[in-house]
Every structure is written in structure tokens, then in C-alpha cells.
Design an enzyme around this catalytic site. Sequence first.
Site, short mmCIF file in Angstrom:
data_model
loop_
_atom_site.label_atom_id
_atom_site.label_comp_id
_atom_site.label_asym_id
_atom_site.label_seq_id
_atom_site.Cartn_x
_atom_site.Cartn_y
_atom_site.Cartn_z
N LEU A 23 0.82 -1.21 0.00
CA LEU A 23 0.00 0.00 0.00
C LEU A 23 0.86 1.26 0.00
O LEU A 23 1.89 1.33 0.67
CB LEU A 23 -0.91 -0.01 1.22
CG LEU A 23 -1.79 -1.26 1.35
CD1 LEU A 23 -2.67 -1.14 2.58
CD2 LEU A 23 -2.64 -1.49 0.11
N HIS A 36 -3.47 4.22 -2.21
CA HIS A 36 -4.43 3.31 -1.56
C HIS A 36 -5.05 3.97 -0.32
O HIS A 36 -6.24 3.85 -0.07
CB HIS A 36 -3.74 2.03 -1.09
CG HIS A 36 -3.18 1.18 -2.19
ND1 HIS A 36 -1.83 1.08 -2.44
CD2 HIS A 36 -3.79 0.38 -3.10
CE1 HIS A 36 -1.63 0.25 -3.44
NE2 HIS A 36 -2.80 -0.19 -3.87
N LYS A 90 -6.47 5.74 -11.29
CA LYS A 90 -5.27 5.41 -12.04
C LYS A 90 -5.54 4.19 -12.93
O LYS A 90 -5.11 4.15 -14.07
CB LYS A 90 -4.10 5.12 -11.10
CG LYS A 90 -2.91 4.67 -11.87
CD LYS A 90 -1.70 4.53 -11.03
CE LYS A 90 -0.65 3.81 -11.83
NZ LYS A 90 -0.97 2.38 -11.95
N GLN A 148 -10.24 -0.29 -15.40
CA GLN A 148 -10.72 -1.22 -14.37
C GLN A 148 -11.92 -0.63 -13.64
O GLN A 148 -12.94 -1.29 -13.42
CB GLN A 148 -9.57 -1.51 -13.39
CG GLN A 148 -10.02 -2.19 -12.11
CD GLN A 148 -8.85 -2.57 -11.23
OE1 GLN A 148 -8.16 -3.54 -11.50
NE2 GLN A 148 -8.61 -1.83 -10.15
N VAL A 197 -3.09 9.60 -6.97
CA VAL A 197 -2.13 10.33 -6.13
C VAL A 197 -0.76 10.24 -6.81
O VAL A 197 -0.38 9.18 -7.32
CB VAL A 197 -2.09 9.73 -4.71
CG1 VAL A 197 -1.04 10.42 -3.85
CG2 VAL A 197 -3.47 9.85 -4.07
N ARG A 242 4.35 -0.78 -8.77
CA ARG A 242 5.36 -1.20 -9.75
C ARG A 242 6.47 -0.17 -9.94
O ARG A 242 7.48 -0.48 -10.55
CB ARG A 242 4.67 -1.52 -11.08
CG ARG A 242 3.80 -2.78 -10.97
CD ARG A 242 3.19 -3.21 -12.28
NE ARG A 242 2.65 -4.55 -12.18
CZ ARG A 242 1.34 -4.86 -12.16
NH1 ARG A 242 0.43 -3.90 -12.24
NH2 ARG A 242 0.95 -6.10 -12.07
O1 PAF Z 1 -6.49 -2.67 -8.53
C1 PAF Z 1 -6.12 -3.69 -7.92
O2 PAF Z 1 -5.30 -3.65 -7.01
C2 PAF Z 1 -6.69 -5.04 -8.31
O3 PAF Z 1 -6.91 -5.12 -9.67
C3 PAF Z 1 -7.96 -5.41 -7.53
C4 PAF Z 1 -9.10 -4.45 -7.81
C5 PAF Z 1 -7.67 -5.40 -6.03
C6 PAF Z 1 -8.43 -6.81 -7.92
O4 PAF Z 1 -7.46 -7.76 -7.65
#
Ligand code: PAF
Length: 279
Positions: free
Chosen positions: A33, A37, A151, A155, A178, A189
Site C-alpha cells: 500500500l 491506496h 489510475k 478497471q 495520487v 510497480r
Molecule cells: O487494482 C487492484 O489492485 C486489483 O486489480 C484489484 C481491484 C484489487 C483486484 O485484484
Amino acid sequence: MIVSTTLSGLRRQIGDWKRRGQRIAFVPTMGNLHAGHLSLIDRARNHADRVVASIFVNPMQFGPDEDLERYPRTLEQDRSALQDSGCDLLYLPDETDLYPQGLDAITRVQVPGITETLEGENRPGHFDGVATVVLKLFQRVQPDVAVFGKKDYQQWRMIEKMTADLDLPIDILAGETVREADGLAMSSRNQYLDSAQRALAPRLQQQLQWVSEQLRNGRRDFDALATEAAKELRQSGFTVDYIAIRERRELSPPSANEPLVVLAAARLGNTRLIDNIEV
Ligand code: PAF
């Protein structure tokens, strides 16, 4: 903060909160994190009485040549960061609990349309893995609201669609990206970058800013603009997977004067960075 490693423990606690009429916000993560996060945890806290976070490095969303093995796992640090941020419950499922039949035998969730472009084209199967684990986690946590980072723009939009399509009674919220002081979007990463790559990395955001300025100044030759930006990034040393100008909901090529987002994915060495900017 309660730490739960079992589904029965999680359900008992969530059931208790629900019986007391408390609203539950959920932030799923893969751990390691950072401030990005923790800003999602803050946002979650503003929308609910209880905040649940999960940490699970989901093998189903990694391709065979991706970084599943080396993905950073920092549970003790994550646990204390969550505790300090006021998270109420940390859920830590493991692979055999989530996928008891194994990855190949379990039902997968496929969200059509939005997953077939950009990241979907470059990372086959990735979004099926994300949708499957997020739906399973939603079923387990039963949140009223869930928070995802902008970001990972595609997704976030995919999860909004899945939630609407499957009539899940969950509000999907997004948290702003952020950034480090030099503009690089925070990401687990980033730590793979060596010092030369790290110095170069903010150019990705700078190129997105440039495209955004061009659009605000009225340019509408979307493909030519994206091609120019990609060329510039390649000249600086990136391997570009895509730079694309899209409308914001389905991420389709834009037609008229809709709100736009510019998205990019590019690699420095073996490290793949993604970023975006809403125009
Ligand atoms: O964004 C992420 O960290 C992942 O894709 C998630 C949403 C936790 C699913 O594994």
C-alpha cells in the site's frame, strides 16, 4: 482493526455491523500500500460507518509472462498503514479459499465491450481475472459502497459496468490518482524502476498533459495527436503499448464533444506503467 483470514470470521463481523444498521465501504487491494491506496481508505470512510480493506495478490489477473512472482508483498507494513488510516477490518483471503477448484475450473466473469480495448488488448484475460475476484469479494464483503482508484481507469469503468449489469446494490466510487512530486502516478510497480528509468518515468504524465492541452486548445485529429505523443515517448526511451483518446464511459473512440480521457500504457525496461488524464 480486526484482521480476518476466514470467510466465516468475515461474515460474522459484517453481519454484526449490518444488524446494527451500519453502512460498509470496501477497498479491495493487492497490498504493498502507498498513499494512493490510503486516499481510497479516506474516501471510503467518508461514505460509510465501517471500512473494510482486502489484500489478495490475485493470480487470475496476471498473464503468464507478468510479474505475479515478484509482485511486492509487504503485509506487516500494510497492516500497520491500514490500522493508522482507521480501517476497521482487513480481510486476507488466500488462493485455496477463493479458488478451491483451481484457476482453470472456476467460473469466470467476463464484462463485454469495455474490456476488449486498451489494457484488454494488451493483457489478454486480465480483466476477466479482475472482474471474477472483485465479484467474489463483493459477495463476501457485501459492501454498500466500494472505492477504486482512477489510475486504473479502465478497471474502474469495467467494475461500474459489471455492478450495473448484475444489479449489485453497491455504489462504485473513484478516488483521484495520487502522484509523486514530479507527477509520476503512485504505483506498487514504480519500485521496479532503476534510477535512470525513474528519472524518465514522469514523461508519461507530461505527454498526457501535452495531449490534454492540445485537446483543450481545440485539436480534434485524435489519431494523429495520439500518434505524435507516442512517437515522442518512444524517442525518450519508452516502449509504448498505447496512447489513446477516448470518451470516458465505455472508452470508445470519441465522436462529438463528449468528455474525454487520454490513457497511456508504456514500458521502461520490464516495468509497465499506466496513467491517464481526464480532459
Ligand atoms: O487494482 C487492484 O489492485 C486489483 O486489480 C484489484 C481491484 C484489487 C483486484 O485484484
